[in-house]
Every structure is written in C-alpha cells, then in structure tokens.
Design a protein around this motif. Structure first.
Motif, PDB file in Angstrom:
ATOM      1  N   HIS A  24       6.369 -13.681  74.034  1.00 52.25           N
ATOM      2  CA  HIS A  24       6.606 -13.444  72.612  1.00 52.25           C
ATOM      3  C   HIS A  24       7.898 -14.128  72.205  1.00 52.25           C
ATOM      4  N   MET A  25       7.978 -14.478  70.935  1.00 46.19           N
ATOM      5  CA  MET A  25       9.154 -15.193  70.464  1.00 46.19           C
ATOM      6  C   MET A  25       9.516 -14.773  69.046  1.00 46.19           C
ATOM      7  N   ALA A  26      10.783 -14.975  68.702  1.00 46.37           N
ATOM      8  CA  ALA A  26      11.275 -14.757  67.343  1.00 46.37           C
ATOM      9  C   ALA A  26      12.360 -15.799  67.106  1.00 46.37           C
ATOM     10  N   GLY A  27      12.104 -16.725  66.184  1.00 43.24           N
ATOM     11  CA  GLY A  27      13.084 -17.782  65.966  1.00 43.24           C
ATOM     12  C   GLY A  27      12.690 -18.702  64.832  1.00 43.24           C
ATOM     13  N   VAL A  28      13.346 -19.863  64.783  1.00 40.22           N
ATOM     14  CA  VAL A  28      13.079 -20.848  63.736  1.00 40.22           C
ATOM     15  C   VAL A  28      13.006 -22.241  64.365  1.00 40.22           C
ATOM     16  N   ARG A  29      12.352 -23.149  63.666  1.00 39.27           N
ATOM     17  CA  ARG A  29      12.318 -24.525  64.143  1.00 39.27           C
ATOM     18  C   ARG A  29      12.219 -25.486  62.974  1.00 39.27           C
ATOM     19  N   GLU A  30      12.541 -26.727  63.261  1.00 37.28           N
ATOM     20  CA  GLU A  30      12.499 -27.809  62.278  1.00 37.28           C
ATOM     21  C   GLU A  30      11.611 -28.905  62.851  1.00 37.28           C
ATOM     22  N   GLN A  31      10.634 -29.351  62.067  1.00 40.75           N
ATOM     23  CA  GLN A  31       9.769 -30.443  62.490  1.00 40.75           C
ATOM     24  C   GLN A  31       9.279 -31.201  61.268  1.00 40.75           C
ATOM     25  N   LEU A  52       9.203 -18.201  63.084  1.00 46.80           N
ATOM     26  CA  LEU A  52       8.216 -17.892  64.116  1.00 46.80           C
ATOM     27  C   LEU A  52       8.433 -16.472  64.613  1.00 46.80           C
ATOM     28  N   LEU A  53       7.433 -15.618  64.439  1.00 45.92           N
ATOM     29  CA  LEU A  53       7.464 -14.248  64.943  1.00 45.92           C
ATOM     30  C   LEU A  53       6.028 -13.860  65.253  1.00 45.92           C
ATOM     31  N   ASP A  54       5.713 -13.677  66.525  1.00 42.00           N
ATOM     32  CA  ASP A  54       4.316 -13.434  66.899  1.00 42.00           C
ATOM     33  C   ASP A  54       4.007 -11.966  67.201  1.00 42.00           C
ATOM     34  N   SER A  55       5.002 -11.073  67.093  1.00 39.72           N
ATOM     35  CA  SER A  55       4.748  -9.654  67.339  1.00 39.72           C
ATOM     36  C   SER A  55       5.734  -8.813  66.551  1.00 39.72           C
ATOM     37  N   ASN A  56       5.372  -8.481  65.300  1.00 37.93           N
ATOM     38  CA  ASN A  56       6.278  -7.678  64.484  1.00 37.93           C
ATOM     39  C   ASN A  56       6.221  -6.201  64.850  1.00 37.93           C
ATOM     40  N   LYS A  57       5.368  -5.852  65.810  1.00 39.18           N
ATOM     41  CA  LYS A  57       5.317  -4.480  66.303  1.00 39.18           C
ATOM     42  C   LYS A  57       6.512  -4.177  67.204  1.00 39.18           C
ATOM     43  N   CYS A  58       6.883  -5.149  68.015  1.00 36.93           N
ATOM     44  CA  CYS A  58       7.936  -4.938  69.015  1.00 36.93           C
ATOM     45  C   CYS A  58       9.226  -5.681  68.719  1.00 36.93           C
ATOM     46  N   TYR A  59       9.157  -6.711  67.846  1.00 37.48           N
ATOM     47  CA  TYR A  59      10.325  -7.543  67.591  1.00 37.48           C
ATOM     48  C   TYR A  59      10.431  -7.836  66.095  1.00 37.48           C
ATOM     49  N   GLY A  60      11.599  -8.304  65.682  1.00 38.16           N
ATOM     50  CA  GLY A  60      11.798  -8.596  64.277  1.00 38.16           C
ATOM     51  C   GLY A  60      12.588  -9.874  64.070  1.00 38.16           C
ATOM     52  N   LEU A  61      12.533 -10.395  62.825  1.00 33.05           N
ATOM     53  CA  LEU A  61      13.264 -11.603  62.425  1.00 33.05           C
ATOM     54  C   LEU A  61      13.660 -11.431  60.965  1.00 33.05           C
ATOM     55  N   ARG A  62      14.950 -11.525  60.671  1.00 39.15           N
ATOM     56  CA  ARG A  62      15.448 -11.349  59.305  1.00 39.15           C
ATOM     57  C   ARG A  62      16.344 -12.519  58.920  1.00 39.15           C
ATOM     58  N   ASP A  63      16.224 -12.955  57.668  1.00 37.57           N
ATOM     59  CA  ASP A  63      17.132 -13.972  57.157  1.00 37.57           C
ATOM     60  C   ASP A  63      18.549 -13.417  57.129  1.00 37.57           C
ATOM     61  N   GLY A  64      19.519 -14.284  57.402  1.00 41.93           N
ATOM     62  CA  GLY A  64      20.911 -13.879  57.322  1.00 41.93           C
ATOM     63  C   GLY A  64      21.360 -13.743  55.875  1.00 41.93           C
ATOM     64  N   LYS A  65      22.309 -12.858  55.654  1.00 38.97           N
ATOM     65  CA  LYS A  65      22.842 -12.652  54.305  1.00 38.97           C
ATOM     66  C   LYS A  65      23.990 -13.619  54.034  1.00 38.97           C
ATOM     67  N   GLY A 102      14.619 -16.574  70.335  1.00 44.50           N
ATOM     68  CA  GLY A 102      14.610 -15.584  71.391  1.00 44.50           C
ATOM     69  C   GLY A 102      13.197 -15.514  71.934  1.00 44.50           C
ATOM     70  N   ALA A 103      13.051 -15.276  73.222  1.00 45.40           N
ATOM     71  CA  ALA A 103      11.711 -15.236  73.826  1.00 45.40           C
ATOM     72  C   ALA A 103      11.707 -14.277  75.002  1.00 45.40           C
ATOM     73  N   VAL A 104      10.523 -13.765  75.321  1.00 46.47           N
ATOM     74  CA  VAL A 104      10.381 -12.865  76.458  1.00 46.47           C
ATOM     75  C   VAL A 104       9.109 -13.205  77.225  1.00 46.47           C
ATOM     76  N   GLN A 105       9.099 -12.827  78.496  1.00 47.36           N
ATOM     77  CA  GLN A 105       7.914 -12.896  79.344  1.00 47.36           C
ATOM     78  C   GLN A 105       7.595 -11.474  79.775  1.00 47.36           C
ATOM     79  N   ALA A 106       6.389 -10.993  79.426  1.00 45.32           N
ATOM     80  CA  ALA A 106       5.985  -9.640  79.774  1.00 45.32           C
ATOM     81  C   ALA A 106       5.637  -9.541  81.256  1.00 45.32           C
ATOM     82  N   SER A 107       5.664  -8.332  81.769  1.00 49.50           N
ATOM     83  CA  SER A 107       5.249  -8.090  83.146  1.00 49.50           C
ATOM     84  C   SER A 107       3.726  -8.188  83.240  1.00 49.50           C
ATOM     85  N   PRO A 108       3.163  -8.368  84.443  1.00 47.54           N
ATOM     86  CA  PRO A 108       1.699  -8.420  84.594  1.00 47.54           C
ATOM     87  C   PRO A 108       0.999  -7.180  84.046  1.00 47.54           C
ATOM     88  N   SER A 109       1.709  -6.054  83.985  1.00 51.41           N
ATOM     89  CA  SER A 109       1.110  -4.828  83.451  1.00 51.41           C
ATOM     90  C   SER A 109       1.017  -4.838  81.930  1.00 51.41           C
TER      91      SER A 109
END
Length: 389
Positions: free
Chosen positions: A122-129, A355-368, A303-310
């Motif tokens: 899962h990831m939460a971040g921004v990119r430019e392309q 980019l935010l693929d799981s808003n259940k467990c993670y979040g992404l907010r614009d800076g003020k 930010g990114a994470v790798q879940a356990s096999p469970s």
C-alpha cells in the motif's frame, strides 16, 4: 657505518609505514554486534566488479550545486550515519549470507512505484509525470520510529524512474523499518535500484552503487533524538518557546535527493545538512540502466508498506492517520524536481498526482499554507495499518 645504520633505519621506517597503511586498509567500523562496515580501497570496492562497470572511472564528486531550499529550517540535531574510514577507503556494509538472502527475498517483493504492482503493498504519496524529462527529485521528509513485525516492511522515499514497453528502471532512497532485512527494528537509511537486468538491489548488497564518501553511508541505522533533545521546529515557534510534545520529539526531518549529473550522467545522492556543506555519499552509474541513461519520465515521494503473508499491514509514516494538526503527522515539504534544463523547481500539491490505495488504513492530506516564518508542508500522510487493508 653511520651511513649503513641510517640506510637500515630508513628501510625500517618505510616498512613500518607500509605495514600501518595495510592495517588501516583492513580497518572495520563496528556499530554493534550485527552491524559491521569494512573500510575498502575505493578503487577495489565490490560494485566495480559489475560487468557493466568493467571500464568505469570513478567520479569523486558531483558537478552540480545542492537543491536545498533557500529558507531552511534550523535543525539542532545531527542525524548522520557516520563511520570513520582512512583516506583512500570507503565503508562497505559487511554482507553475511543471511543478510544477502534476506535482501534477495525483499528485493523481489519491493514496491515498484511506477506500476500497479500492489499485491500486499500500500502507498500514500504524490508523483509528477508527463511534464518531463526530469533529471532529479528532492524532498524534506520526517523520519519516524515504528513497530514493524519481522514479516513486514514500512518505508518512505523519493524516487525517479521510467516505464517503457512494460520495462521499468528506477532508483529510490529514503528510510525504512524492516527487521527481517536489517536484523533489527531500527529505522535505516537505504537505497534501492532496478536497472537493465530487471532485478532489484538494496544498498551495496550486489554490485552497482559507487561509494565515494569515507564517512557517510548510503545505508545504516539513523540516530534518533533522545527524550529531551530539540526536534526540528520552525524558528518562529522556537522564539515563542513552545513546549515540545514527546510525540513530536520522536520525529525529525531529513532531506533526500536523487540528481542526475549533467556532465557524467550518473545518479547521485548525498547527506544534506542545514547551513553546512553537503556530503556526497555516492552514485548509481548510468551504465546500470537501459532506459534512464539520459532522463526519467516520472518522479515522486511516497510512504509505502509491505503486508505480512497473513494480510496484516504495518503502520506507515508515524503510525497515525494525518490530522488537522500537521505537527502530529508524518509530513513531506519542499518537493523539488530537476527539469529538462537541469534547474530545480519546487512543486505545488495542486499540480501533482495523488496516490492513496487504502483509505481504510492510511490517509493523505494536502498541507496547509502557513504564515510569516513558519514553513508549509506539501502533504501529510500515514496510518496504523491493520487487517484487510
């Protein structure tokens, strides 16, 4: 007779000096029982054995200037990953069989920021392309301690790469908590690259990254502030003498960059210091890559994470969802790209892909937007993780 004695004495002194130099050459730096760096002759470092680097000539320092923002935040904590190697040598992390095996395992599962390969990640971040070509990326990021199990990984990084005909080349650098890979639960600085052969590689575990600094490391445990240390605070807050919370003291900010040298074409990274000269750590040679030899078409910070096999996902960022109080959140500020003219350009959140693929467990907010001497954040991110993310 006196001449003979003097001659013998000279020979003895020369021999002694040579023997001392040999001892210095094999010197090692031991951070603890598991972390050992060998001081290796810079021209005999393992990366030069890579078949693509057979005729490689080491570049001792980059030809460009730093991308540090003109308005820097004062940092009273020196979070350097530092060893002391003799002149002419560089520190290389000792590769045990277990370390190499763990690195190969995690390299196969490492998150590819350029594609939709997201199973268990899962990831939460921004990119430019799409506005490139790009020749580099840099950002300030907060660094955190996290409780991560041995079958999980959590990290934050900047990256630069390209996708062409289902093939990817990219480079990342940032911080990571991965107990299985590094053998402990500390936060480590790391580098990762995927090049012409299609395989990924961490740090200096396989040939590739050229180390040039004799003191500062691509990969090592990051010293964290102790309770009572002063964290990174904007100067206006320091003037007001606001009391630091324990939670805030657990984080600090580091500046990371990946920049393509306009002269050599190599991709450099460095230890960037506030109000001091940067220390060039080393670079990934252009010869390692087949589609980013000249530029990249995508850059980002995430930010990114790798879940356990469970299926249980670890915490990301500082382990909390971002809140309105940005000082309580993991945050990124000053995302800078190096454009087609090799000039640095700071990006605004409104012009970036989020980019935010799981808003259940993670979040992404614009800076003020902030005022006066207080700097603004580009965005905040993170979350606790958990089951079924």
């Amino acid at each position: 007779m006196n001449i003979f004695v003097k001659l013998v004495l000279v020979v003895f002194i020369v021999s002694l000096a040579q023997s001392r130099e040999i001892v210095r050459y094999v010197k090692s730096s031991k951070l603890n029982e598991k972390i050992l760096y060998d001081c290796v002759d810079i021209y005999k470092q393992p990366s030069l054995s890579h078949p693509l680097l057979k005729n490689h000539k080491i570049q001792m320092e980059p030809s460009f200037l730093s991308l540090k923002p003109k308005k820097q935040v004062k940092n009273e904590i020196e979070n350097r990953i530092r060893v002391e190697c003799p002149n002419g040598t560089v520190p290389i992390l000792k590769n045990t069989k277990q370390y190499v095996g763990n690195a190969q395992y995690w390299a196969e599962r490492h998150f590819n920021p350029l594609t939709d390969e997201s199973h268990g990640k899962h990831m939460a971040g921004v990119r430019e392309q799409g506005q490139g070509p790009y020749h580099g990326v840099a950002a300030w990021m907060t660094v955190h301690d996290l409780n991560v199990s041995r079958d999980q990984a959590s990290y934050a990084n900047i990256y630069a790469g390209s996708v062409l005909n289902n093939k990817t080349n990219f480079i990342q650098t940032g911080w990571m908590v991965n107990p299985s890979l590094f053998g402990d639960g500390q936060t480590w600085r790391y580098g990762f690259w995927k090049g012409a052969d299609g395989a990924g590689c961490y740090n200096t575990i396989c040939p590739g990254f050229i180390q040039v600094s004799k003191t500062d490391l691509l990969s090592g445990p990051i010293p964290h502030p102790r309770k009572g240390d002063r964290a990174v605070f904007p100067s206006i807050v320091q003037v007001l003498q606001v009391t630091l919370s324990l939670e805030y003291c657990k984080s600090f900010t580091m500046f990371y960059y990946l920049i393509k040298d306009e002269v050599s074409g190599h991709w450099w990274t460095a230890h960037v210091r506030n109000f001091k000269k940067d220390i060039a750590i080393g670079y990934w040679p252009k010869e390692l890559f087949d589609i980013i030899g000249h530029s990249v078409n995508m850059v980002g910070v995430t930010g990114a994470v790798q879940a356990s096999p469970s299926g249980i996902s670890p915490p990301m960022g500082n382990g909390h969802l971002p809140t309105k109080n940005e000082d309580e959140s993991a945050r990124v500020r000053h995302l800078v790209i190096v454009n087609s003219k090799f000039k640095g350009k700071e990006l605004d959140i409104s012009n970036l892909d989020k980019l935010l693929d799981s808003n259940k467990c993670y979040g992404l907010r614009d800076g003020k937007k902030r005022f006066f001497l207080v700097e603004s954040n580009l965005f905040t991110y993170g979350g606790p993780g958990g089951k079924s993310c």
